[in-house]
Design an enzyme around this catalytic site. Structure first.
Site, short mmCIF file in Angstrom:
data_model
loop_
_atom_site.label_atom_id
_atom_site.label_comp_id
_atom_site.label_asym_id
_atom_site.label_seq_id
_atom_site.Cartn_x
_atom_site.Cartn_y
_atom_site.Cartn_z
CG LEU A 165 -17.13 19.81 1.34
CD1 LEU A 165 -17.28 20.93 2.38
CD2 LEU A 165 -16.91 18.48 2.05
CE LYS A 166 -19.42 15.19 -6.72
NZ LYS A 166 -18.41 14.50 -5.83
CB ALA A 193 -25.75 21.97 -4.33
CG ASP A 194 -27.22 25.68 1.23
OD1 ASP A 194 -28.19 26.47 1.09
OD2 ASP A 194 -27.12 24.88 2.16
CB SER A 251 -19.80 8.79 -13.65
OG SER A 251 -19.49 8.78 -12.28
N GLY A 255 -14.22 8.84 -11.63
CA GLY A 255 -14.81 7.68 -12.30
C GLY A 255 -13.75 6.76 -12.87
N PRO A 267 -7.10 4.05 -15.89
CG PRO A 267 -5.85 3.49 -13.98
CD PRO A 267 -6.80 2.91 -14.99
NE ARG A 301 -15.91 3.75 -5.41
CZ ARG A 301 -17.14 3.66 -5.92
NH1 ARG A 301 -18.01 2.80 -5.40
NH2 ARG A 301 -17.52 4.43 -6.92
#
Lengths: 188, 188
Positions: free
Chosen positions: A35-36, A38-39, A86, A138, A146, A161
């Site tokens: 969820l990254k 940053a609160d 990235s 990334g 890979p 992806r």
């Protein structure tokens, strides 16, 4: 191997389904919430408690907003700090790479995220945080092949992806695993 | 007046309930998603699209990680950028206050977040971003009194625990509104 689940999935399938997925596969896989966060520490802690209760093993948090050490004292799951990103806009973050690594060290985080497209930085994080795991996103669409990040010193590659957008995701995942095994053949 | 809904609520009550709340009250209130998004632009955009589809009017995003201008070009709802935070660990963010304001200006964001405990910074943001709304959290438990941020130039005060932890939240909310009306009496 592990599963990384993020905010888009929660807002697409609902929290109940995502938390069921986490609790069903925890133990079998390492299940990481990306969820990254940053609160402020109070809010990040409330989120970490919910994630741990749902079966998540770890959570990705940002380091730039501060408070990682305070959060780490009470968080009931592994915290993995974002040390680099990235995308081309990440200039400010980029200029503070060493500050972010130092923040991760102060908080004694068990892991950091360093983009696979930056092998030099992976090596730097690896050297500065000998006890921590280095996770590298990334891989694939964003440009790294890979195995490249593993060869640079990363412990895990995060592949999204390249697998999810493949017509045959299971086969694509196994191809990634084969390339990665080839890459670490000399290490393991 | 508006409603700000965050990640802890989504993980406590589920996304379905929170999105129902947003769609039910959009129009009546300004409904703001406070997920403090700080991911790559692709991921932040996917989240913004889900939020807009659920009825949210705006979303709080971070500015530090870059990409706000790219996100703003495609996001289907208002973006409100975090220019300052109020917890003691936010030193790095704090040292880049002007860079973050500049990032908000470049992205032409309709709003920024500046803590109510920093009236000088509210004035600075107000002057640097004449067309944007300034939203101020940190009222109540974090130290600022209701009305103080408005007096310093903020357009909205964000009040959480002072209302939510009151034995009578509706009454507490009206008391806050009265204090705020008193504060802006000279302006309006």
């Amino acid at each position: 191997m592990g599963l990384k689940l993020g905010l888009p999935l929660i807002l697409e399938r609902g929290w109940r389904e995502v938390s069921n997925l986490a609790s069903r596969h925890s133990g079998e896989f390492y299940v990481l919430a990306d969820l990254k966060q940053a609160d402020i520490p109070d809010v990040d802690l409330a989120v970490c408690r919910r994630l741990a209760a749902a079966g998540f093993d770890g959570a990705v948090i940002h380091l730039f907003h501060g408070g990682a050490a305070e959060l780490a004292r009470s968080a009931p799951l592994d915290l993995v700090g974002v040390a680099s990103m990235s995308h081309p806009g990440a200039r400010l973050l980029d200029s503070h790479f060493r500050d972010l690594i130092a923040e991760a060290a102060r908080a004694r985080l068990p892991g950091v995220v360093v983009g696979a497209t930056r092998p030099g930085r992976i090596g730097e994080a690896r050297a500065a945080l000998p006890g921590a795991s280095v996770l590298s996103p990334g891989v694939g669409v964003q440009g790294a092949r890979p195995g490249e990040a593993l060869r640079a010193g990363a412990d895990f590659e995060i592949v999204g992806r390249l697998i999810l957008r493949s017509p045959d995701p299971v086969r694509a995942a196994w191809e990634v695993v084969e390339l990665e095994r080839g890459a670490i053949g000399g290490r393991g």
